[in-house]
Design a protein around this motif. Structure first.
Motif, PDB file in Angstrom:
ATOM      1  N   ARG A   1      60.916  28.859 -23.604  1.00  0.00           N
ATOM      2  CA  ARG A   1      60.766  30.152 -22.927  1.00  0.00           C
ATOM      3  C   ARG A   1      62.048  30.420 -22.150  1.00  0.00           C
ATOM      4  NH1 ARG A   1      55.721  31.868 -19.957  1.00  0.00           N
ATOM      5  NH2 ARG A   1      55.769  33.584 -21.476  1.00  0.00           N
TER       6      ARG A   1
ATOM      7  N   THR B   1      60.223  37.653 -20.109  1.00  0.00           N
ATOM      8  CA  THR B   1      60.292  36.285 -20.602  1.00  0.00           C
ATOM      9  C   THR B   1      60.318  36.300 -22.122  1.00  0.00           C
ATOM     10  OG1 THR B   1      59.070  35.457 -18.686  1.00  0.00           O
ATOM     11  CG2 THR B   1      59.141  34.045 -20.627  1.00  0.00           C
TER      12      THR B   1
ATOM     13  N   ASP C   1      59.972  34.340 -25.531  1.00  0.00           N
ATOM     14  CA  ASP C   1      59.398  33.121 -26.114  1.00  0.00           C
ATOM     15  C   ASP C   1      60.051  32.825 -27.450  1.00  0.00           C
ATOM     16  OD1 ASP C   1      57.625  32.890 -24.012  1.00  0.00           O
ATOM     17  OD2 ASP C   1      55.921  33.725 -25.111  1.00  0.00           O
TER      18      ASP C   1
END
Length: 202
Positions: free
Chosen positions: A176, A183, A185
């Motif tokens: 992450r 954020t 991923d």
């Protein structure tokens, strides 16, 4: 956006052993990741980029020619890929899926699964559930610009479940990245070793 960090990680995972022969960069844009894959592949890996925008593909071609990188670029849609079944060992995608409406997201994943060979790998870098109030605020700006219907599942952290529903196995968030806009991923998944072939090409 820390693109250099997560695109570097994406390229590293896509080129990990067993060494792939063909990689598809889905939604390649101006070809930054496509070219990086080709550079790291050292001429032993065929890298194909596809995007629906001819303008960005022209920029990708110019960039590749300037840098002396051998890549193939095709115009096409993520949910209607012009490639034969099982014609790639890896499919990678960077910051494409949050732009797609839910039905197109599902279609793009179905197509990625179709063009991957048995046991082939999918590697995605895209927005996930914000990890703190700062990334939540940053992703709110992304949603205002890009839309809410296509980004809602990302805010809720549902992209891995959507990948699994498309038929992939071993779906996992492997890293992450905290950015000013949310954020990001890094998701890995695998195509099943056995599945029925639906068609040879579009």
């Amino acid at each position: 956006m820390r693109e250099r960090a997560f695109k570097g990680a994406l390229a590293e995972r896509a080129l990990a052993a067993p060494r792939p022969r063909r990689i598809l960069d889905l939604g390649c844009g101006t070809g930054t990741l496509t070219a990086e894959l080709a550079r790291r592949g050292g001429g032993d890996v065929q890298v194909v980029g596809i995007d629906g925008d001819e303008g960005v593909l022209a920029r990708a071609r110019a960039k590749a020619e300037r840098d002396g990188v051998a890549i193939e670029l095709e115009r096409g849609l993520a949910d209607r890929l012009p490639f034969a079944d099982a014609s790639f060992d890896r499919v990678v995608s960077s910051l494409l899926f949050h732009h797609l409406q839910p039905h197109t997201k599902a279609g793009a994943l179905a197509e990625a699964l179709r063009v991957l060979g048995p046991g082939g790998r999918l590697h995605i870098a895209d927005f996930g559930k914000p990890s703190d109030p700062v990334t939540s605020l940053g992703f709110s700006l992304v949603q205002r610009l890009d839309g809410h219907s296509n980004t809602r599942d990302h805010r809720q952290g549902k992209l891995p479940q959507i990948v699994a529903r498309a038929g992939f196995s071993d779906v996992e968030i492997v890293a992450r990245y905290r950015t000013l806009f949310g954020t990001v991923d890094l998701i890995d998944a695998r195509a099943p070793l056995q599945r029925p072939s639906r068609r040879s090409a579009r």
